[in-house]
Design an enzyme around this catalytic site. Structure first.
Site, short mmCIF file in Angstrom:
data_model
loop_
_atom_site.label_atom_id
_atom_site.label_comp_id
_atom_site.label_asym_id
_atom_site.label_seq_id
_atom_site.Cartn_x
_atom_site.Cartn_y
_atom_site.Cartn_z
N GLU A 292 0.81 -1.21 0.00
CA GLU A 292 0.00 0.00 0.00
C GLU A 292 0.85 1.26 0.00
OE1 GLU A 292 -2.35 -0.05 3.55
OE2 GLU A 292 -2.95 -2.12 3.22
N CYS B 243 3.08 8.31 1.54
CA CYS B 243 3.51 7.35 2.56
C CYS B 243 3.76 6.03 1.84
CB CYS B 243 2.39 7.24 3.58
SG CYS B 243 2.65 5.96 4.79
N CYS C 169 4.94 -7.39 8.16
CA CYS C 169 5.94 -6.87 9.10
C CYS C 169 6.19 -7.92 10.17
CB CYS C 169 5.45 -5.57 9.74
SG CYS C 169 6.70 -4.83 10.84
N CYS D 32 3.59 -5.36 16.30
CA CYS D 32 3.01 -4.45 17.30
C CYS D 32 1.52 -4.82 17.42
CB CYS D 32 3.17 -2.99 16.87
SG CYS D 32 4.90 -2.56 16.63
N CYS E 175 -1.37 -3.07 15.31
CA CYS E 175 -1.13 -2.70 13.91
C CYS E 175 -1.57 -3.80 12.94
CB CYS E 175 0.36 -2.41 13.75
SG CYS E 175 0.85 -2.09 12.05
N GLY F 277 5.48 -2.30 7.01
CA GLY F 277 6.84 -2.79 7.22
C GLY F 277 7.68 -1.90 8.10
N GLU F 278 8.80 -2.47 8.57
CA GLU F 278 9.74 -1.72 9.40
C GLU F 278 10.92 -1.31 8.49
OE1 GLU F 278 10.27 -0.23 12.43
OE2 GLU F 278 12.16 0.18 11.43
N SER G 259 10.27 6.44 9.57
CA SER G 259 9.67 6.11 10.86
C SER G 259 10.09 4.71 11.28
CB SER G 259 8.14 6.18 10.73
OG SER G 259 7.53 5.72 11.90
N SER H 259 8.30 5.62 16.50
CA SER H 259 6.96 5.19 16.94
C SER H 259 7.09 4.80 18.41
CB SER H 259 6.50 3.99 16.12
OG SER H 259 6.32 4.38 14.79
N LEU H 260 6.78 5.74 19.27
CA LEU H 260 7.04 5.53 20.70
C LEU H 260 5.85 4.82 21.36
CD1 LEU H 260 9.26 6.29 22.79
CD2 LEU H 260 7.80 8.21 23.42
N HIS H 261 4.73 5.49 21.35
CA HIS H 261 3.45 4.93 21.82
C HIS H 261 3.44 4.53 23.29
CE1 HIS H 261 3.05 5.11 17.59
NE2 HIS H 261 3.30 3.86 17.29
N ASN I 4 -6.44 4.46 15.09
CA ASN I 4 -7.33 4.12 13.99
C ASN I 4 -7.77 2.68 14.19
OD1 ASN I 4 -8.43 5.29 11.74
ND2 ASN I 4 -6.56 5.18 10.53
N CYS J 102 -1.67 1.86 8.54
CA CYS J 102 -0.86 1.00 7.70
C CYS J 102 -1.32 -0.46 7.70
CB CYS J 102 0.62 1.14 8.06
SG CYS J 102 1.13 0.39 9.58
#
Ligand code: SAH
Ligand code: SF4
Length: 399
Positions: free
Chosen positions: A118, A139, A146, A150, A153, A210-211, A242, A265-267, A341, A384
């Protein structure tokens, strides 16, 4: 079937003009956009080609974004044939495009091997990364799936399949620009005078599926081409990578001379919170991640961004504001707050808008530069990995 120069046969008459589309489609050959400019220069010189041909070739590959060798009309036919014998020239095919009310557009692409990825095109949003209002941000994805898993995600839900090759990363930008150029011609014939090579994307965020730092080598080949004046022409400062926190690779990126921007990406600003939702935190806990970020900030002298998804009852308590503010201050970072989201099949929830605003205000009152991103594209599953996951699970991938 016409004779192919690559497989000469004594029963076929010699064919001085091979069918380029046939010889260009050999899967074992690298795609030309996955090969560095330096390598191509060496190749052309091995073929005794004048050096100016390299510039011409690059102009076809990037600003002109051609999809066939035959379009490279100012290259001699013999050179085009040689290129076609040695490289492929492939583009992702568009499976589905969704546009949202606020005109965020999501593209679902099929790669050569059938895998889906995507990209999301986000029109001007001055708040997003502090850019001027006429910018288009794209993006892009860097992997199929991935491996980092997480918990919140969609990208990691079905695991990791493979890394994208450099041309598959670059190809997302070129394909969206081609799509846009085609759109303008059909929708407003009056703009025909606008050159097809006009660039659309001037801001790139590596935040799709993906990372990115787990596909470091390919990412760097792609970003060098997208950044170069002969390539995508996107300034390094307009490219944000990111990461979920691959600490050793953050250090490697810090040592790279190009000035890409970094978002983490802390979160969660405490290990207890982060461990719950991001398995990577067990490998690189906050102390290790923080040191890598400090190294990056010192080396680059630039501000980083901390991305913080607000997930109801997980990391949105007012009590999280203080550790988050402390970390942001230590790193001289700004914070992007993003209300979660929802992902189909997962039980995490987005907090009420009022609560998000209160969290944002509290952080700001601690003196941290904060943006509350009331997200664009919420209505088209823009987080994502969601569109791909849904398409694969519904079996809509064979279109
Ligand atoms: N793997 C990288 C880049 C891709 S993810 C990374 O994790 O940074 C890009 C961003 O989207 C990350 O900040 C990620 O945490 C966020 N994201 C993932 N799922 C989301 C969701 N459902 N809602 C909002 N943001 C999400
Ligand atoms: Fe992978 Fe990033 Fe999604 Fe985590 S947030 S699973 S690292 S894509």
């Amino acid at each position: 079937m016409p004779c192919q120069k690559t497989r000469p046969s004594q029963f076929c008459p010699p064919n001085p003009v091979p069918d380029i589309s046939q010889i260009s489609n050999l899967p074992e050959l690298p795609d030309i956009r996955s090969v560095s400019r330096e390598e191509l220069a060496t190749r052309l010189s091995d073929w005794k080609t004048p050096t100016y041909r390299l510039e011409q070739l690059m102009a076809w590959l990037y600003p002109s974004r051609v999809t066939t060798w035959d379009e490279m009309t100012n290259l001699p036919r013999t050179l085009r044939e040689e290129l076609a014998r040695n490289y492929r020239l492939v583009s992702p095919s568009l499976v589905q495009k969704q546009g949202s009310a606020d005109s965020t557009q999501k593209f679902l692409w099929r790669l050569e091997d059938g895998n889906l990825i995507e990209s999301v095109l986000i029109p001007a949003n001055p708040d997003l990364y502090g850019e001027r209002a006429d910018r288009h941000t794209l993006c892009v994805s860097t992997q199929v799936g991935c491996a980092y898993g997480c918990r919140f995600c969609a990208s990691g839900l079905d695991g990791w399949r493979r890394n994208l090759l450099p041309h598959e990363i670059v190809g997302q930008v070129l394909a969206v620009e081609r799509w846009h150029a085609g759109q303008r011609l059909t929708e407003t014939p009056a703009v025909e005078s606008v050159p097809q090579t006009a660039r659309l994307i001037n801001n790139l965020v590596i935040m799709g599926m993906g990372e990115p730092l787990a596909n470091y080598e390919h990412l760097m080949v792609a970003l060098r081409a997208l950044n170069a004046p002969w390539g995508g022409g996107i300034g390094a400062r307009k490219i944000t990578i990111s990461t979920s926190g691959v600490a050793p690779k953050i250090r490697e990126l810090a040592d790279d001379p190009l000035q890409f921007r970094l978002a983490i990406s802390l979160h969660g600003a405490r290990d207890e919170v982060r461990n719950q939702i991001m398995p990577i935190n067990r490998k690189f806990p906050l102390s290790v991640l923080t040191e890598a970020c400090q190294y990056y900030v010192e080396k680059k002298g630039k501000m980083i961004t901390l991305e913080y998804i607000l997930i109801a009852d997980v990391n949105d308590a007012v009590g999280e504001v203080v550790p988050l503010a402390e970390l942001a201050q230590l790193l001289h970072a700004k914070v992007n707050l993003i209300p979660y989201n929802r992902v189909e099949g997962l039980s995490w929830n987005r907090p009420e808008e009022e609560h998000c605003r209160a969290f944002s205000d509290a952080l700001q009152s601690q003196g941290v530069p904060t943006t509350l991103r009331l997200e664009k594209g919420h209505d088209i599953e823009a987080a994502c990995g969601q569109l791909r996951l849904k398409s694969e699970r519904n079996g809509t991938t064979s279109a």
